[in-house]
Motif scaffolding. Structure first.
Motif, PDB file in Angstrom:
ATOM      1  N   SER A   1      51.204 -44.322  61.753  1.00 51.79           N
ATOM      2  CA  SER A   1      52.224 -43.973  62.843  1.00 51.79           C
ATOM      3  C   SER A   1      52.086 -44.643  64.100  1.00 51.79           C
ATOM      4  CB  SER A   1      52.350 -42.565  62.804  1.00 51.79           C
ATOM      5  OG  SER A   1      51.073 -41.895  63.401  1.00 51.79           O
ATOM      6  N   ARG A   2      51.135 -45.088  64.640  1.00 58.43           N
ATOM      7  CA  ARG A   2      50.443 -45.825  65.854  1.00 58.43           C
ATOM      8  C   ARG A   2      49.564 -46.726  65.675  1.00 58.43           C
ATOM      9  NH1 ARG A   2      46.192 -43.231  68.392  1.00 58.43           N
ATOM     10  NH2 ARG A   2      46.586 -43.742  70.352  1.00 58.43           N
ATOM     11  N   PHE A   3      49.244 -47.421  66.702  1.00 57.65           N
ATOM     12  CA  PHE A   3      47.986 -48.382  66.623  1.00 57.65           C
ATOM     13  C   PHE A   3      47.405 -48.672  67.895  1.00 57.65           C
ATOM     14  CE2 PHE A   3      51.675 -51.121  68.016  1.00 57.65           C
ATOM     15  CZ  PHE A   3      51.243 -52.026  68.987  1.00 57.65           C
ATOM     16  N   ILE A   4      46.421 -49.174  67.796  1.00 61.60           N
ATOM     17  CA  ILE A   4      45.563 -49.279  69.192  1.00 61.60           C
ATOM     18  C   ILE A   4      45.243 -50.916  69.206  1.00 61.60           C
ATOM     19  CG2 ILE A   4      43.234 -49.077  70.156  1.00 61.60           C
ATOM     20  CD1 ILE A   4      43.412 -46.191  68.525  1.00 61.60           C
ATOM     21  N   ARG A   5      45.115 -51.624  70.457  1.00 62.66           N
ATOM     22  CA  ARG A   5      45.118 -52.963  70.440  1.00 62.66           C
ATOM     23  C   ARG A   5      43.572 -53.257  71.135  1.00 62.66           C
ATOM     24  NH1 ARG A   5      50.027 -56.213  73.082  1.00 62.66           N
ATOM     25  NH2 ARG A   5      48.048 -57.694  73.533  1.00 62.66           N
ATOM     26  N   THR A   6      43.041 -54.261  70.802  1.00 61.96           N
ATOM     27  CA  THR A   6      41.800 -54.469  71.356  1.00 61.96           C
ATOM     28  C   THR A   6      41.987 -54.869  72.908  1.00 61.96           C
ATOM     29  OG1 THR A   6      41.296 -55.818  69.434  1.00 61.96           O
ATOM     30  CG2 THR A   6      40.119 -56.368  71.513  1.00 61.96           C
ATOM     31  N   GLY A   7      43.351 -55.363  73.363  1.00 60.62           N
ATOM     32  CA  GLY A   7      43.468 -55.658  74.593  1.00 60.62           C
ATOM     33  C   GLY A   7      44.297 -54.504  75.531  1.00 60.62           C
ATOM     34  N   GLY A   8      43.710 -53.348  75.196  1.00 58.26           N
ATOM     35  CA  GLY A   8      44.245 -52.130  75.857  1.00 58.26           C
ATOM     36  C   GLY A   8      43.382 -51.799  76.817  1.00 58.26           C
ATOM     37  N   LEU A   9      42.238 -52.346  77.337  1.00 58.94           N
ATOM     38  CA  LEU A   9      41.409 -51.671  78.198  1.00 58.94           C
ATOM     39  C   LEU A   9      42.108 -51.492  79.726  1.00 58.94           C
ATOM     40  CD1 LEU A   9      38.108 -53.810  77.663  1.00 58.94           C
ATOM     41  CD2 LEU A   9      38.429 -51.593  77.016  1.00 58.94           C
ATOM     42  N   ARG A  10      41.714 -50.580  80.176  1.00 57.84           N
ATOM     43  CA  ARG A  10      42.009 -50.061  81.859  1.00 57.84           C
ATOM     44  C   ARG A  10      41.056 -50.131  82.782  1.00 57.84           C
ATOM     45  NH1 ARG A  10      44.624 -44.430  79.511  1.00 57.84           N
ATOM     46  NH2 ARG A  10      42.266 -44.421  79.674  1.00 57.84           N
ATOM     47  N   THR A  11      41.313 -50.359  83.959  1.00 57.94           N
ATOM     48  CA  THR A  11      40.229 -50.089  84.879  1.00 57.94           C
ATOM     49  C   THR A  11      39.771 -48.686  85.018  1.00 57.94           C
ATOM     50  OG1 THR A  11      41.322 -52.050  86.228  1.00 57.94           O
ATOM     51  CG2 THR A  11      39.967 -50.529  87.412  1.00 57.94           C
ATOM     52  N   GLY A  12      38.562 -48.444  85.263  1.00 55.60           N
ATOM     53  CA  GLY A  12      37.892 -47.329  84.998  1.00 55.60           C
ATOM     54  C   GLY A  12      37.716 -46.799  83.575  1.00 55.60           C
ATOM     55  N   ASP A  13      37.978 -47.538  82.592  1.00 48.68           N
ATOM     56  CA  ASP A  13      37.448 -46.967  81.345  1.00 48.68           C
ATOM     57  C   ASP A  13      35.990 -47.223  81.291  1.00 48.68           C
ATOM     58  OD1 ASP A  13      40.128 -46.440  80.505  1.00 48.68           O
ATOM     59  OD2 ASP A  13      40.231 -48.367  79.199  1.00 48.68           O
ATOM     60  N   VAL A  14      35.147 -46.761  80.189  1.00 50.06           N
ATOM     61  CA  VAL A  14      34.076 -46.824  79.944  1.00 50.06           C
ATOM     62  C   VAL A  14      33.860 -47.419  78.660  1.00 50.06           C
ATOM     63  CG1 VAL A  14      32.934 -45.276  81.321  1.00 50.06           C
ATOM     64  CG2 VAL A  14      33.519 -44.682  78.960  1.00 50.06           C
ATOM     65  N   ILE A  15      32.785 -48.036  78.283  1.00 45.17           N
ATOM     66  CA  ILE A  15      32.634 -48.693  76.771  1.00 45.17           C
ATOM     67  C   ILE A  15      31.684 -47.927  76.185  1.00 45.17           C
ATOM     68  CG2 ILE A  15      32.026 -50.634  75.421  1.00 45.17           C
ATOM     69  CD1 ILE A  15      34.536 -51.216  77.056  1.00 45.17           C
ATOM     70  N   VAL A  16      32.112 -47.310  74.889  1.00 44.25           N
ATOM     71  CA  VAL A  16      31.088 -46.629  74.095  1.00 44.25           C
ATOM     72  C   VAL A  16      31.062 -47.332  72.794  1.00 44.25           C
ATOM     73  CG1 VAL A  16      30.962 -44.700  72.638  1.00 44.25           C
ATOM     74  CG2 VAL A  16      32.028 -44.370  74.700  1.00 44.25           C
TER      75      VAL A  16
ATOM     76  N   MET B   1      39.788 -50.749  70.754  1.00 45.17           N
ATOM     77  CA  MET B   1      38.658 -50.608  69.801  1.00 45.17           C
ATOM     78  C   MET B   1      38.500 -52.185  69.255  1.00 45.17           C
ATOM     79  SD  MET B   1      38.680 -47.224  67.596  1.00 45.17           S
ATOM     80  CE  MET B   1      40.536 -47.222  66.910  1.00 45.17           C
ATOM     81  N   HIS B   2      37.280 -52.395  68.874  1.00 42.95           N
ATOM     82  CA  HIS B   2      36.862 -53.802  68.620  1.00 42.95           C
ATOM     83  C   HIS B   2      35.711 -53.965  67.802  1.00 42.95           C
ATOM     84  CE1 HIS B   2      37.399 -58.091  68.040  1.00 42.95           C
ATOM     85  NE2 HIS B   2      36.503 -58.484  68.824  1.00 42.95           N
ATOM     86  N   ASP B   3      35.383 -54.525  66.546  1.00 44.70           N
ATOM     87  CA  ASP B   3      34.089 -54.116  65.776  1.00 44.70           C
ATOM     88  C   ASP B   3      33.723 -55.832  66.078  1.00 44.70           C
ATOM     89  OD1 ASP B   3      34.517 -55.562  62.471  1.00 44.70           O
ATOM     90  OD2 ASP B   3      35.856 -55.682  64.044  1.00 44.70           O
ATOM     91  N   PRO B   4      32.274 -55.802  66.581  1.00 44.25           N
ATOM     92  CA  PRO B   4      31.717 -57.077  66.740  1.00 44.25           C
ATOM     93  C   PRO B   4      31.205 -57.389  65.370  1.00 44.25           C
ATOM     94  CG  PRO B   4      30.060 -55.330  67.546  1.00 44.25           C
ATOM     95  CD  PRO B   4      31.439 -54.568  67.128  1.00 44.25           C
ATOM     96  N   THR B   5      31.653 -58.754  65.012  1.00 44.44           N
ATOM     97  CA  THR B   5      31.095 -59.725  63.915  1.00 44.44           C
ATOM     98  C   THR B   5      30.179 -60.890  64.361  1.00 44.44           C
ATOM     99  OG1 THR B   5      33.126 -60.621  63.811  1.00 44.44           O
ATOM    100  CG2 THR B   5      32.814 -58.669  62.603  1.00 44.44           C
TER     101      THR B   5
END
Length: 337
Positions: free
Chosen positions: A138-153, A209-213
């Motif tokens: 019903s929704r989706f998330i982009r790889t290119g959705g990072l915002r200034t101030g986000d952290v990377i988990v 979100m992104h999975d490193p390959t």
């Protein structure tokens, strides 16, 4: 598999995409894991990916590598098609072994094989699997959705896939390096390459979100930075790496940040939501930790290490040492799965 540069793909390939279709909500893009097509009030995520290196884990990776790219959209992968192109000396038992792995992987993620193709060809010397994965949400998330101030988990550990592949395909070169217990631990890591549960749990909080390959965690971060137009700053000491992974990679002089890393998930999340996300993942038994932050600046990644810091441009393509070893053809276990 050796990729063409992102600059070439963006400059030449992306200008030849056929007719424009307004149903395509998200088409080809650097670092974008799956296309998204709007169907009525839902979104269909579609992705295709080859596995051209590992022979012994071909069927297992063929499913999970493609499934991960659907899951990073926050959408459950449900339907799969697999094309197998096999060397001419492969027989029916070899096909059965590959299909057994495919079946086990599908059962693990509650998905179905709905089609495909199998053939032998003198055009290949190693088996190749090309998988298409599909899911609807019903929704989706982009790889290119990072915002200034986000952290990377980051979930789990870097180079899980590389570790499992090296002990499977290059076992002979590790006989004097690892103990029996370490062999057992390293071999079992292939069971951790799925990030479907990680991604579906993180979707509630994630901005990206992104999975490193191929190219590992560093390549994955570069693609997130480039597609988002942001600068990511990470501390190398914060990236979790298993001791057995370090022993395996040290034997081949490989960097855990730049080799196959299916099994890890990179998540952009607002700083205020990070603790909740990490708590949720850890409650599920999934290791998770903050490895960096997102800021404004030239798209790319700054890696801070004990010997200083280094900037990597977002459009770089990182060579993967494990793939280079496959290309040399110097495996220790032969070519059959």
């Amino acid at each position: 598999m050796v990729k063409f540069s992102n600059a070439f793909i963006e400059r030449e390939v992306f200008k030849m995409l056929g007719v424009r279709d307004n149903s395509v909500t998200l088409g080809p893009g650097i670092g974008e894991d799956a296309a998204v097509i709007r169907i009525n009030n839902s979104y269909m995520a579609v992705h295709t990916d080859p596995v051209t290196g590992s022979s012994n884990l071909l069927g297992w990776l063929a499913v999970h590598v493609a499934a991960n790219d659907i899951a990073t959209r926050g959408i459950r992968p449900r339907w799969f098609l697999v094309t197998l192109i096999l060397p001419v000396d492969y027989g029916e038992n070899d096909v059965v072994n590959i299909m057994r792995q495919i079946n086990d992987a599908l059962i693990e993620i509650n998905a179905s094989l709905v089609g495909g193709h199998t053939e032998k060809s003198d055009a290949v010397t190693r088996p190749i699997a090309v998988t298409t994965a599909i899911g609807i949400g019903s929704r989706f998330i982009r790889t290119g959705g990072l915002r200034t101030g986000d952290v990377i988990v980051m979930t789990k550990y870097a180079a899980l896939e590389a570790t499992a592949v090296l002990v499977s395909d290059f076992r002979g070169r590790l006989m004097n390096v690892l103990s029996e217990g370490e062999f057992k631990e390293a071999t079992s890591l292939y069971r951790m390459v799925s990030v479907v549960n990680d991604a579906l749990a993180a979707a509630e909080y994630a901005t990206s979100m992104h999975d490193p390959t191929e190219g590992g965690v560093l390549q994955g971060l570069l693609e997130m930075a480039y597609s988002s137009g942001k600068l990511i700053i990470i501390n190398e000491d914060n990236i979790p790496v298993l001791p057995v992974t370090r022993r395996v990679l040290n034997a081949f002089n490989l960097n855990p940040l730049t080799v196959l890393s299916s099994g890890s998930l990179l998540i952009g999340v607002g700083e205020n939501d990070a603790a909740k996300l990490i708590g949720k993942l850890r409650d599920m038994g999934i290791n998770a930790s903050i490895i960096g932050k997102v800021t404004d600046g030239e798209p790319g990644v700054v890696v801070k290490g004990r010997s200083g810091e280094q900037f990597f441009r977002g459009d770089l393509t990182i060579p993967d040492g494990v793939i280079e070893m496959w290309l040399s053809g110097n495996t220790s276990e032969g070519s059959k799965a």
